[in-house]
Scaffold this active site. Sequence first.
Site, mmCIF file in Angstrom:
data_model
loop_
_atom_site.group_PDB
_atom_site.id
_atom_site.type_symbol
_atom_site.label_atom_id
_atom_site.label_comp_id
_atom_site.label_asym_id
_atom_site.label_seq_id
_atom_site.Cartn_x
_atom_site.Cartn_y
_atom_site.Cartn_z
ATOM 1 N N LYS A 187 0.788 -1.176 -0.198
ATOM 2 C CA LYS A 187 0.065 -0.009 0.222
ATOM 3 C C LYS A 187 0.795 1.150 -0.026
ATOM 4 O O LYS A 187 0.666 2.164 -0.568
ATOM 5 C CB LYS A 187 -0.817 -0.032 1.319
ATOM 6 C CG LYS A 187 -1.709 1.305 1.527
ATOM 7 C CD LYS A 187 -2.709 1.514 0.423
ATOM 8 C CE LYS A 187 -3.786 2.668 0.466
ATOM 9 N NZ LYS A 187 -4.454 2.895 -0.679
ATOM 10 N N LYS B 288 0.205 11.689 5.516
ATOM 11 C CA LYS B 288 0.716 10.371 6.391
ATOM 12 C C LYS B 288 1.251 9.446 5.455
ATOM 13 O O LYS B 288 2.327 8.726 5.952
ATOM 14 C CB LYS B 288 -0.594 9.986 7.104
ATOM 15 C CG LYS B 288 -0.085 8.348 7.839
ATOM 16 C CD LYS B 288 -1.577 7.619 8.126
ATOM 17 C CE LYS B 288 -2.364 7.305 7.050
ATOM 18 N NZ LYS B 288 -3.554 6.390 7.373
HETATM 19 P P1 NAD Z 1 -11.618 9.411 8.101
HETATM 20 O O1 NAD Z 1 -11.179 10.449 8.882
HETATM 21 O O2 NAD Z 1 -13.059 9.718 7.010
HETATM 22 O O3 NAD Z 1 -12.400 8.236 9.061
HETATM 23 C C1 NAD Z 1 -11.804 7.844 10.235
HETATM 24 C C2 NAD Z 1 -12.739 7.204 11.231
HETATM 25 O O4 NAD Z 1 -12.154 6.728 12.301
HETATM 26 C C3 NAD Z 1 -13.336 8.724 11.689
HETATM 27 O O5 NAD Z 1 -14.996 8.741 11.740
HETATM 28 C C4 NAD Z 1 -13.001 8.833 13.192
HETATM 29 O O6 NAD Z 1 -13.840 9.560 14.183
HETATM 30 C C5 NAD Z 1 -12.710 7.283 13.617
HETATM 31 N N1 NAD Z 1 -11.857 7.058 14.468
HETATM 32 C C6 NAD Z 1 -10.558 7.804 14.825
HETATM 33 N N2 NAD Z 1 -9.919 7.333 15.995
HETATM 34 C C7 NAD Z 1 -10.725 6.105 16.337
HETATM 35 C C8 NAD Z 1 -10.528 5.217 17.414
HETATM 36 N N3 NAD Z 1 -9.650 5.482 18.283
HETATM 37 N N4 NAD Z 1 -11.710 4.417 17.465
HETATM 38 C C9 NAD Z 1 -12.757 4.495 16.734
HETATM 39 N N5 NAD Z 1 -12.836 5.446 15.902
HETATM 40 C C10 NAD Z 1 -11.813 6.108 15.494
HETATM 41 O O7 NAD Z 1 -10.812 8.330 7.378
HETATM 42 P P2 NAD Z 1 -10.993 7.545 5.925
HETATM 43 O O8 NAD Z 1 -10.722 8.322 4.673
HETATM 44 O O9 NAD Z 1 -12.123 6.638 6.186
HETATM 45 O O10 NAD Z 1 -9.747 6.696 6.162
HETATM 46 C C11 NAD Z 1 -9.581 5.566 7.160
HETATM 47 C C12 NAD Z 1 -8.172 4.775 6.689
HETATM 48 O O11 NAD Z 1 -8.453 4.102 5.550
HETATM 49 C C13 NAD Z 1 -7.088 5.654 6.729
HETATM 50 O O12 NAD Z 1 -5.945 4.846 7.331
HETATM 51 C C14 NAD Z 1 -6.706 5.929 5.420
HETATM 52 O O13 NAD Z 1 -5.417 6.221 5.094
HETATM 53 C C15 NAD Z 1 -7.281 4.808 4.577
HETATM 54 N N6 NAD Z 1 -7.724 4.779 3.246
HETATM 55 C C16 NAD Z 1 -8.544 5.827 2.788
HETATM 56 C C17 NAD Z 1 -8.982 6.070 1.610
HETATM 57 C C18 NAD Z 1 -10.068 6.910 1.002
HETATM 58 O O14 NAD Z 1 -9.851 7.218 -0.107
HETATM 59 N N7 NAD Z 1 -10.595 7.689 2.027
HETATM 60 C C19 NAD Z 1 -8.588 5.035 0.765
HETATM 61 C C20 NAD Z 1 -7.774 4.028 1.067
HETATM 62 C C21 NAD Z 1 -7.324 3.873 2.434
#
Ligand code: NAD
Length: 293
Positions: free
Chosen positions: A173, A242
Amino acid sequence: MELRRIGVIGLGNMGFGMAASLKRAGFEVLGFDISPARRAMIEAEGIIFIEDQLALLRQVDAAVFSLPYAKDVEAVVTAEGGLLSRKDASVLVIDTSTSDPGTTRRLAAALAAAGHGLLDAPVSGGPSGAASGSLTMMIGGTEADVARAEKVLAAMSAKATHVGPSGAGNIAKLVNNLLVAAHLVTTGEALRLSAAAGLAPEAALKVVNAATGRSAISEVMVPRWVLPASFDSGFSAGLMRKDVRLAIELAEESGVALPLSQHVKQLWQEAGWLADQDDFTRMADYRDRKEMA
Ligand code: NAD
């Protein structure tokens, strides 16, 4: 034991769609997020919102994480009274967060010592892929855990590739997202050149996408989010920062010099006009930015 009751921890842009896809596939799904604002959304999908992560971790056969940072993953895995002290069943953690291989291997070892499993299963495909269950997943972990997770992975992904042992999914990734970060910069710069030299970026893009300079950035992201200036892909610049940081840290730990990638990281870190909460596709915006004049 078959995995039937799945807990999703982190119900943001990605976790929300994954939870909905799991529910549609027939699993019993419980969700938890530190933000109570996610509750109404998740309940509208027929998913039970649990207010306490320890209560969720006590009930599930598998836990899917979709959390911002490795430190969040670590905090959930090592929470007192949580998974490491659960003895009645073997829980499989499927961590879809973009995390680092060192943290993953450490947590996988701690979980294994407590009788549990951990797959690093980061994803590509954005919120729309999560919502439609058509993500691309790159998986690190044991054959036995991958086999055990098969139906859960199939509910969330169109393509799940087991790339190697614990941490291998994270490496794949970070390699992918380092390229995404670089392509956003180079594609934006190339279109900026086109505009400055008198050729409309739309015209240049058509050529690029029929020629050898193309990428998923030029073929998908720029037409969808940059040309119309919608910038609503659902992935934040903060999370992209990140990913670039983790990739460069991995390069340093691995003893490999990546001079261009170092510069890409610097461009991402120092782009003061791009807030962490902005959409990451803004990095490919070729229009004039006063801060860059
Ligand atoms: P986001 O910020 O939309 O969602 C993260 C969620 O986690 C939030 O709702 C937050 O309140 C919650 N959270 C934070 N700490 C927490 C905890 N300790 N316990 C429970 N909930 C908690 O982020 P996202 O875009 O959904 O991304 C999530 C992961 O997926 C990240 O690692 C990101 O790098 C990865 N990712 C995102 C995408 C994308 O297109 N958005 C694509 C691939 C990978």
